[in-house]
Motif scaffolding. Sequence first.
Motif, PDB file in Angstrom:
ATOM      1  N   UNK A 299       0.804  -1.213   0.000  1.00 16.12           N
ATOM      2  CA  UNK A 299       0.000   0.000   0.000  1.00 16.12           C
ATOM      3  C   UNK A 299       0.848   1.279   0.000  1.00 16.12           C
ATOM      4  N   UNK A 300       2.158   1.130  -0.132  1.00 17.42           N
ATOM      5  CA  UNK A 300       3.018   2.302  -0.282  1.00 17.42           C
ATOM      6  C   UNK A 300       2.991   3.240   0.897  1.00 17.42           C
ATOM      7  N   UNK A 301       3.064   2.696   2.106  1.00 13.21           N
ATOM      8  CA  UNK A 301       3.071   3.548   3.292  1.00 13.21           C
ATOM      9  C   UNK A 301       4.297   4.459   3.258  1.00 13.21           C
ATOM     10  N   UNK A 302       4.115   5.695   3.606  1.00 14.16           N
ATOM     11  CA  UNK A 302       5.182   6.678   3.551  1.00 14.16           C
ATOM     12  C   UNK A 302       5.963   6.768   4.844  1.00 14.16           C
ATOM     13  N   UNK A 303       6.754   7.832   5.010  1.00 15.94           N
ATOM     14  CA  UNK A 303       7.619   7.975   6.185  1.00 15.94           C
ATOM     15  C   UNK A 303       6.872   7.979   7.515  1.00 15.94           C
ATOM     16  N   UNK A 304       5.573   8.347   7.492  1.00 11.46           N
ATOM     17  CA  UNK A 304       4.813   8.348   8.739  1.00 11.46           C
ATOM     18  C   UNK A 304       4.652   6.952   9.338  1.00 11.46           C
ATOM     19  N   UNK A 305       4.916   5.922   8.544  1.00 13.72           N
ATOM     20  CA  UNK A 305       4.864   4.563   9.080  1.00 13.72           C
ATOM     21  C   UNK A 305       5.881   4.374  10.206  1.00 13.72           C
ATOM     22  N   UNK A 306       6.956   5.169  10.188  1.00 15.31           N
ATOM     23  CA  UNK A 306       7.920   5.102  11.278  1.00 15.31           C
ATOM     24  C   UNK A 306       7.327   5.545  12.603  1.00 15.31           C
ATOM     25  N   UNK A 307       6.428   6.527  12.543  1.00 18.42           N
ATOM     26  CA  UNK A 307       5.742   6.968  13.761  1.00 18.42           C
ATOM     27  C   UNK A 307       4.907   5.832  14.323  1.00 18.42           C
ATOM     28  N   UNK A 308       4.202   5.140  13.444  1.00 14.82           N
ATOM     29  CA  UNK A 308       3.370   4.009  13.860  1.00 14.82           C
ATOM     30  C   UNK A 308       4.236   2.896  14.427  1.00 14.82           C
ATOM     31  N   UNK A 309       5.387   2.629  13.799  1.00 19.59           N
ATOM     32  CA  UNK A 309       6.279   1.566  14.266  1.00 19.59           C
ATOM     33  C   UNK A 309       6.738   1.816  15.698  1.00 19.59           C
ATOM     34  N   UNK A 310       7.215   3.025  15.983  1.00 18.60           N
ATOM     35  CA  UNK A 310       7.674   3.338  17.332  1.00 18.60           C
ATOM     36  C   UNK A 310       6.516   3.326  18.328  1.00 18.60           C
ATOM     37  N   UNK A 311       5.329   3.750  17.887  1.00 16.55           N
ATOM     38  CA  UNK A 311       4.165   3.745  18.774  1.00 16.55           C
ATOM     39  C   UNK A 311       3.752   2.322  19.131  1.00 16.55           C
ATOM     40  N   UNK A 312       3.758   1.438  18.140  1.00 15.69           N
ATOM     41  CA  UNK A 312       3.416   0.043  18.408  1.00 15.69           C
ATOM     42  C   UNK A 312       4.462  -0.596  19.312  1.00 15.69           C
ATOM     43  N   UNK A 313       5.740  -0.253  19.107  1.00 10.74           N
ATOM     44  CA  UNK A 313       6.791  -0.763  20.004  1.00 10.74           C
ATOM     45  C   UNK A 313       6.516  -0.327  21.431  1.00 10.74           C
ATOM     46  N   UNK A 314       6.162   0.954  21.614  1.00  9.55           N
ATOM     47  CA  UNK A 314       5.853   1.445  22.949  1.00  9.55           C
ATOM     48  C   UNK A 314       4.699   0.702  23.578  1.00  9.55           C
ATOM     49  N   UNK A 315       3.638   0.448  22.801  1.00 10.16           N
ATOM     50  CA  UNK A 315       2.487  -0.282  23.320  1.00 10.16           C
ATOM     51  C   UNK A 315       2.870  -1.707  23.707  1.00 10.16           C
ATOM     52  N   UNK A 316       3.701  -2.354  22.879  1.00  9.79           N
ATOM     53  CA  UNK A 316       4.123  -3.725  23.182  1.00  9.79           C
ATOM     54  C   UNK A 316       4.966  -3.808  24.445  1.00  9.79           C
ATOM     55  N   UNK A 317       5.902  -2.863  24.611  1.00  8.27           N
ATOM     56  CA  UNK A 317       6.728  -2.842  25.824  1.00  8.27           C
ATOM     57  C   UNK A 317       5.866  -2.613  27.065  1.00  8.27           C
ATOM     58  N   UNK A 318       4.943  -1.661  26.988  1.00 10.68           N
ATOM     59  CA  UNK A 318       4.102  -1.362  28.141  1.00 10.68           C
ATOM     60  C   UNK A 318       3.226  -2.563  28.512  1.00 10.68           C
ATOM     61  N   UNK A 319       2.659  -3.213  27.506  1.00  7.21           N
ATOM     62  CA  UNK A 319       1.833  -4.393  27.779  1.00  7.21           C
ATOM     63  C   UNK A 319       2.662  -5.506  28.401  1.00  7.21           C
TER      64      UNK A 319
END
Length: 412
Positions: A299-319
């Motif tokens: 789907x050609x995700x742009x540079x903002x996908x990096x924001x999502x990646x770090x956010x998901x990492x944060x959610x995974x660590x917290x959980x």
Amino acid sequence: MTQRHTRATAVSTHGEASQGAVTPLADPDRAAHRRTTVVFAVVALLLLSSGWATNHFATMIAVLRDQELFTPIVVNGAFGIYAVGLVPSLLIGGVLADRFGPRPVVLTGALAAAIGNIVILLWQTTPGLFLGRLVIGLGVGLAISAGTAWAGRLKGATGMVLAGIVLTAGFALGPIASGVLAYFLSDAAAVAVPFLVAAALTCLAIIASLVIGDAKAAPIIPAIPPSTTAPPLRQPSMKRALATSIPMALWVFSTAIVALVTLTERVADQVNAGILLPGAASLLAFTAGVFAQGLARRFGWGPKAGIVAASIAGAGFLLAGFGGQSPPIWLFVVATLLLGTAYGMALREGLLDVETYAPPERRGTTLGIYYVFTYVGFAIPVLFSWLLPVTGYVMPLVVLGILALGCAGIRA
């Protein structure tokens, strides 16, 4: 026009669709195009076998401990000596790829990875284990950095993204295959056969490359025609490439290692899976990573996908942190899927940052530095063991989660 908008326009969805701000010329010689595709397939096999050769040890740790061939201290020390070989070879591999071309560097690294597995197969003592893991680290570092640069030279941004996907597949398949083999084989074969299979797959990839050879990168032209009124396109800059990619690198193997080691250790008493548990964790985490990378590419995700990646990492660590000393199985599964997704997206975004901004003549070196920062995550189990008596299980993971969310804010 802002720098972010210029990058998005010039590179077209983070560089992937346009092969890093360039578009291949129409090639009248279809045979040359087919040859490039075949060579790229061999590069992919080399990367897959390298990932397999190094990460199947995640399962073999349990086998070696169960058979009491080595003490836990020795097995954990094998991880440390692996890093001693890996980190400098990642840097050296990138530099050598820039100077001499990636192919000889990748073949040398793959051969070293195969030799390291054979050393452990034939010399099942503490010196043999340490020497084998050191040689594997040296070889895999060369193969990963130079192999990713090779894939980028052949296929541009698409090649670098696919290199990340294939490498992830190797990381996933190695522990799964070795776990299944060890589970159904006798004690002696359970140790020997997985190392033999890892070495054989790597040798097969080397032979295929020696037979097929290499191919030249396709000629390219700028994706955007030059204009006297348009603002100038961004100049390649190693500094800019590292400034954008390193914040992504920090959440690559840190997420994977928390899923495969930290969480797995905490649920081991609740699951009667034995040596299959590391393979199951690898299947969950790396499948999520491959799936996320595939969706991003489709789907050609742009540079903002990096924001999502770090956010998901944060959610995974917290959980993972809120699960405490003995998290429930559902939390283990959900956190592993989140962390695996973050791994895949962060790896992809970091590679595309390098492809987008790094000068072509310094791309291998930049990739080597990027990969060094990804492997910082392998220090987490040692750090957690040191902090555990002071902080307990929750606080270190909560801190990691907050740092990842902060990184998402910075990238935004």
